[in-house]
Design a protein around this motif. Structure first.
Motif, PDB file in Angstrom:
ATOM      1  N   ARG A 112      54.913  16.345 -12.768  1.00 52.26           N
ATOM      2  CA  ARG A 112      55.959  16.865 -11.497  1.00 52.26           C
ATOM      3  C   ARG A 112      57.430  16.726 -12.783  1.00 52.26           C
TER       4      ARG A 112
ATOM      5  N   THR B   8      51.637  22.072 -11.818  1.00 56.46           N
ATOM      6  CA  THR B   8      52.820  21.768 -12.113  1.00 56.46           C
ATOM      7  C   THR B   8      53.992  21.453 -10.408  1.00 56.46           C
ATOM      8  N   GLU B   9      54.159  20.664 -10.227  1.00 57.76           N
ATOM      9  CA  GLU B   9      55.164  20.345  -8.860  1.00 57.76           C
ATOM     10  C   GLU B   9      56.032  20.595  -9.684  1.00 57.76           C
TER      11      GLU B   9
ATOM     12  N   THR C  90      60.106  20.908  -7.948  1.00 53.84           N
ATOM     13  CA  THR C  90      61.305  20.393  -6.521  1.00 53.84           C
ATOM     14  C   THR C  90      62.520  21.133  -7.298  1.00 53.84           C
TER      15      THR C  90
ATOM     16  N   THR D 265      59.777  24.143  -4.537  1.00 52.29           N
ATOM     17  CA  THR D 265      59.861  22.962  -3.336  1.00 52.29           C
ATOM     18  C   THR D 265      61.607  23.230  -3.175  1.00 52.29           C
TER      19      THR D 265
END
Length: 469
Positions: free
Chosen positions: A6, A31-32, A34, A241
């Motif tokens: 993350r 993999t996140e 943001t 995101t």
């Protein structure tokens, strides 16, 4: 390290978005990512707007096509990665001028950001002190040293070359003064050659020879339809995101990574991540670093910025010279420091009805008071000064736009690269999963910011355990 990773990117300018793209390309699948942007708009200083029914840049206008070594710039590489390479367009009019002695004179060729490699070519604008640029038997710049651009050029070629050539060229990019700006940061190629060459003219020639450009090769490019297309494509391709209107107010180390405090104080949100890319200007970064790396925060927070305003006028059939625009030395005493004739410079923007878009840049470092007037007053002053420089009254604008960029342009004083390197080294040693990126550290310009974001992403990938790509 747990999977999937993350990663938080604080800042939704082109630096942060480039970091997101690199993470998506190189980090493990899943993999996140943001991106937290405190405003409602992505892109930072890249902002395409509209005036009189025509797209126009309210921020950065273009990007360099080549990197300092002569290869493809990071901006071009990103455009290619995003499928936009075929949308790059180039100026159709490249000759610009200097506003000196009440008239416009073409900017001489053969210079490096105004520093001449051939003294004979600049005599139409400035009289160099050729006798001062003598071979003293040692390099101009000692290993590891840095000086202001103005100090070096004044000592070798005299005041006029600085005041009439170098200062307006640097001012057009940084809104700062040559006497204050770091040579190593703003003119790295010249700084490199100055460590071996014994004369300034020789150093300019060596720097130019090290990165030759074939005749006719475009220096600058932009995107048909505007640079906001680069922003939109990067935001999509990064697969992140995107959180708009999401200010990150606090960073706190945890046993496994970081806790972000996001949003208003009355309704805070806590987010746990493994790593963070700080891609915001230096002062907001310093505030976030103050509690976890106070020495780094002090170094980063000391960087000062200049504020500017970009005033765009839509003029019906004005009599404009066949120039891309002009630069104004501070010694001329004008509010305007630069102007671009958009619909002349960029052929794809030309209109059959003869309506011309002209943009002026206002504001120099230390002269913020000049911007503390109404938009209407800025428009009137720019219109008046343009008419004076062009020696002909311009028609009244049918539309206008004022874009104010407060604290927009970093001011790199001598020693900046060493200070940044030390700050990053200290941060890396204590917090390897926290990386700094952006213009405040690495320099202005879209290619530099793209490269800075990508480099920060690589640092995070390494810190988390390496790449799968």
């Amino acid at each position: 390290m747990r999977q999937p990773w993350r990663v938080a990117i604080v800042g939704g300018g082109i630096t942060g978005l480039a970091a997101a793209v690199r993470l998506r390309d190189r980090a493990p699948a899943g993999t996140e990512i943001t991106v937290y942007e405190q405003s409602g708009a992505l892109g930072g200083k890249l902002r395409t707007g509209e005036l009189a029914g025509q797209p126009v840049e309210f921020g950065a206008e273009s990007f360099l096509m080549r990197d300092p070594a002569g290869g493809e710039s990071a901006a071009v590489a990103l455009a290619r990665r995003l499928g936009l390479a075929d949308e790059i367009v180039h100026p159709t009019v490249g000759q610009a001028a200097l506003a000196v002695d009440g008239g416009l004179r073409p900017i001489p060729g053969g210079t490096l950001v105004g520093v001449p490699g051939d003294l004979a070519q600049v005599t139409t604008v400035a009289q160099p002190d050729a006798d001062a640029d003598r071979d003293t038997g040692r390099p101009l710049l000692a290993p590891g040293a840095d000086v202001s651009v103005g100090a070096l050029v004044r000592s070798r070629l005299g005041d006029q070359v600085v005041d009439r050539l170098v200062d307006p060229m640097l001012g057009g990019v940084y809104a700062g003064r040559a006497d204050d700006l770091s040579l190593v940061t703003t003119m790295p190629a010249l700084a490199h050659s100055a460590r071996t060459e014994h004369t300034l003219v020789g150093a300019v020639r060596a720097a130019q020879a090290a990165a030759p450009r074939a005749p006719g090769t475009p220096v600058f490019g932009t995107l048909a339809g505007g640079l906001s297309r680069l922003v939109e494509a990067a935001a999509t391709a990064g697969g992140a995101t995107i959180r708009r209107d999401a200010a990150v107010r606090e960073l706190t180390p945890t046993a496994t990574g970081w806790q972000l405090t996001v949003g208003p104080t009355r309704d805070p949100e806590s987010v746990e991540v493994d790593a963070v890319v700080l891609a915001v200007p230096a002062r907001p970064a310093a505030r976030l670093l103050a509690g976890i790396a106070p020495e780094t925060a002090a170094t980063v927070g000391a960087l000062d910025y200049a504020s500017v305003a970009l005033v765009t006028l839509a003029l019906p059939e004005p009599a404009l010279p066949a120039l891309s625009g002009f630069l104004v030395p501070a010694t001329e005493g004008l509010l305007i420091k630069a102007s671009t004739f958009f619909t002349t410079k960029w052929g794809h923007l030309a209109r059959p009805d003869g309506l011309a878009l002209v943009r002026a840049s206002v504001g120099r470092y230390g002269e913020e008071a000049s911007l503390q007037v109404t938009d209407a007053d800025l428009v009137a002053a720019v219109h008046r000064e343009l008419s004076t420089v062009l020696a002909a009254p311009l028609p009244a604008p049918v539309a206008s736009h004022v874009q104010r960029w407060g604290g927009a342009l970093p001011q790199y004083t001598p020693g900046h690269p060493d200070r940044v390197a030390a700050a990053r080294a200290a941060l890396r040693g204590a917090h390897p999963t926290l990386a700094l990126a952006g213009a405040g550290y690495d320099g202005v310009g879209i290619p530099v910011c793209v490269r800075s974001g990508a480099t920060a992403a690589e640092e995070i990938i390494t810190a988390l355990g390496g790449s799968v790509a």
